[in-house]
Write an enzyme that holds these catalytic residues in place. Structure first.
Site, PDB file in Angstrom:
ATOM      1  N   THR A 122       0.863  -1.189   0.000  1.00  0.00           N
ATOM      2  CA  THR A 122       0.000   0.000   0.000  1.00  0.00           C
ATOM      3  C   THR A 122       0.893   1.230   0.000  1.00  0.00           C
ATOM      4  O   THR A 122       2.116   1.133   0.128  1.00  0.00           O
ATOM      5  CB  THR A 122      -0.913   0.017   1.246  1.00  0.00           C
ATOM      6  OG1 THR A 122      -0.099   0.246   2.412  1.00  0.00           O
ATOM      7  CG2 THR A 122      -1.677  -1.284   1.408  1.00  0.00           C
ATOM      8  N   ASP A 123       0.273   2.398  -0.098  1.00  0.00           N
ATOM      9  CA  ASP A 123       1.064   3.621  -0.117  1.00  0.00           C
ATOM     10  C   ASP A 123       1.836   3.808   1.183  1.00  0.00           C
ATOM     11  O   ASP A 123       2.967   4.321   1.166  1.00  0.00           O
ATOM     12  CB  ASP A 123       0.152   4.827  -0.349  1.00  0.00           C
ATOM     13  CG  ASP A 123      -0.376   4.882  -1.777  1.00  0.00           C
ATOM     14  OD1 ASP A 123       0.249   4.235  -2.650  1.00  0.00           O
ATOM     15  OD2 ASP A 123      -1.399   5.541  -2.012  1.00  0.00           O
ATOM     16  N   CYS A 124       1.241   3.414   2.312  1.00  0.00           N
ATOM     17  CA  CYS A 124       1.954   3.602   3.584  1.00  0.00           C
ATOM     18  C   CYS A 124       2.749   2.374   3.991  1.00  0.00           C
ATOM     19  O   CYS A 124       3.591   2.454   4.895  1.00  0.00           O
ATOM     20  CB  CYS A 124       0.973   3.996   4.698  1.00  0.00           C
ATOM     21  SG  CYS A 124      -0.509   2.993   4.793  1.00  0.00           S
ATOM     22  N   TYR A 125       2.492   1.232   3.361  1.00  0.00           N
ATOM     23  CA  TYR A 125       3.253   0.007   3.625  1.00  0.00           C
ATOM     24  C   TYR A 125       3.693  -0.583   2.281  1.00  0.00           C
ATOM     25  O   TYR A 125       3.109  -1.547   1.785  1.00  0.00           O
ATOM     26  CB  TYR A 125       2.401  -1.009   4.389  1.00  0.00           C
ATOM     27  CG  TYR A 125       1.995  -0.555   5.768  1.00  0.00           C
ATOM     28  CD1 TYR A 125       2.910  -0.549   6.818  1.00  0.00           C
ATOM     29  CD2 TYR A 125       0.694  -0.137   6.026  1.00  0.00           C
ATOM     30  CE1 TYR A 125       2.538  -0.131   8.094  1.00  0.00           C
ATOM     31  CE2 TYR A 125       0.308   0.274   7.296  1.00  0.00           C
ATOM     32  CZ  TYR A 125       1.236   0.279   8.317  1.00  0.00           C
ATOM     33  OH  TYR A 125       0.865   0.691   9.577  1.00  0.00           O
TER      34      TYR A 125
END
Length: 404
Positions: free
Chosen positions: A142-145
């Site tokens: 994901t964008d944050c992970y």
């Protein structure tokens, strides 16, 4: 009447009198209930037996770049990753990954096949021992992970939280397993020999913690306990908690009844009291030592703890019938079970305990020593364990699921 606060004050001053529950039972025979109440402050119970509804919660700490773990294996044993990004839960009965192995066909164990002998209980044991275990993780990018995978080794020193949370421990009584069929059966009680060749019982009987507080008047949410060689707590009622089981006049149940959910810091524990184990052709589990101190608040506490093996019974269940409700051969006392043999329909059947009676006694003894040394304080429960829970089975036949 006494209070827990008064008993704790004596513990602090190392003036409290603690007896193991076996010592209490023997003393009551000599001096009676009233005099025993005057002499003892705390009664120490214990058990050491397989408790398969156990597991460990682990927080790994974030990687760089971060990963949101969705699938994970610890030494090849799958851990559940459906929490936050790097929170894991490894169950004691999780088996080493056997995907594609010849022992499995369409996800089901072939009759007589040998299952992997290493599981979650062994990983938990290794981490408590200070050993390293191999971590393999697959992430959801994901964008944050953004990280997609991660491999490393971990130990108890390189992770954040590491504690046991056990959804069901300390069955208040259980069953006696036998096999009236013609072939050897591999069960969660171990091998059961055909044609009533043996009988295996799980509970250590009159020394077992919950049989000495049959209505859970002393044990509640927040009770401090001995768990795996460290300090733990009663967290909630356990799964399959069934306090409405039929009971004898002494209030002990005639079969599986109350259970507890337990929690404790795994870093405090030691290998003497936490051991991975394996049941042939059934799977892995966890041998666990648990001790509960019972504060002697009144004479009724002593009366309940004075119960003897000859006054507690368990049902003899035939595992050769593959149904949820199996036929029984009636009830037998723990005194009969501990004699080494019982009689079923005129046949003498040898018996064996699944719990270690010797180590169960040692758990109670170690807890007694902690209390006498002023190292273990009693805790007031913050709430009672519900005693009105029904047991709801799944009686409807489900549809067989096929995978394309």
């Amino acid at each position: 009447m006494r209070t827990i606060a008064e008993i704790n004050d004596k513990i602090r001053r190392q003036a409290a009198v603690a007896w193991t529950v076996e010592e209490l039972k023997a003393r009551v025979q000599d001096i009676g209930i009233a005099q025993a109440f005057k002499e003892v402050d705390v009664i120490c119970t214990g058990t050491f037996e397989p408790m398969e509804s156990s597991g460990a919660l682990i927080n790994l700490g974030h990687t760089d770049p971060p990963i949101k773990i969705r699938r994970c294996w610890l030494d090849g044993v799958p851990a559940y990753a459906g929490f936050g990004a790097v929170d894991l839960y490894i169950g004691a009965t999780a088996m080493a990954d056997y995907t594609g192995s010849p022992e499995m066909a369409d996800g089901e164990n072939r009759q007589g096949a040998t299952l992997p002998e290493r599981g979650g209980g062994h990983v938990i044991e290794d981490l408590i021992a200070g050993k390293t275990v191999q971590l393999r993780a697959i992430g959801q990018a994901t964008d944050c992970y953004p990280r997609a995978s991660y491999e490393t080794t971990i130990s108890a020193k390189t992770i954040n939280q590491f504690y046991l949370y056990n959804p069901r421990n300390l069955y208040q009584n259980f069953i006696v397993g036998v096999n009236g069929g013609d072939r050897l059966l591999y069960t969660y009680l171990g091998p059961l020999q055909p044609r009533l060749g043996n009988a295996v019982y799980s509970s250590p009987g009159a020394i077992s913690p919950l049989l000495n507080d049959p209505d859970l008047q002393l044990i509640g949410i927040g009770t401090r306990i001995f768990l795996g060689g460290g300090i733990g707590y009663v967290a909630w009622e356990g799964t399959q908690h069934f306090p409405l089981q039929k009971r004898l006049p002494n209030r002990t149940p005639i079969g599986p009844a109350a259970t507890l959910a337990l929690i404790g810091d795994a870093r405090q524990m030691n290998l003497r009291w936490v051991r991975g184990c394996y049941f042939k052709n059934y799977g892995p589990s966890l041998m666990l030592g648990v001790g509960i101190p019972l504060p002697v608040l009144n004479e009724e506490v002593v009366r309940h703890c004075a119960v003897r093996d000859k006054e507690i019974v368990a049902p003899v269940v035939d595992f050769s019938i593959p149904r949820r409700v199996r036929p029984t051969f009636g009830l037998v006392s723990y005194a009969q079970l501990k004699s080494g043999q019982i009689t079923i329909e005129g046949k003498t059947v040898r018996t064996a305990p699944l719990a270690s009676i010797f180590l169960s006694r040692q758990v109670a003894q170690e807890l007694k020593q902690w209390i006498e040394a002023g190292e273990f304080m009693l805790a007031e429960p913050v709430a009672s364990i519900p005693m009105d829970r029904s047991f709801l089975p799944q009686d409807r036949w489900g549809s067989k699921i096929t995978l394309d």
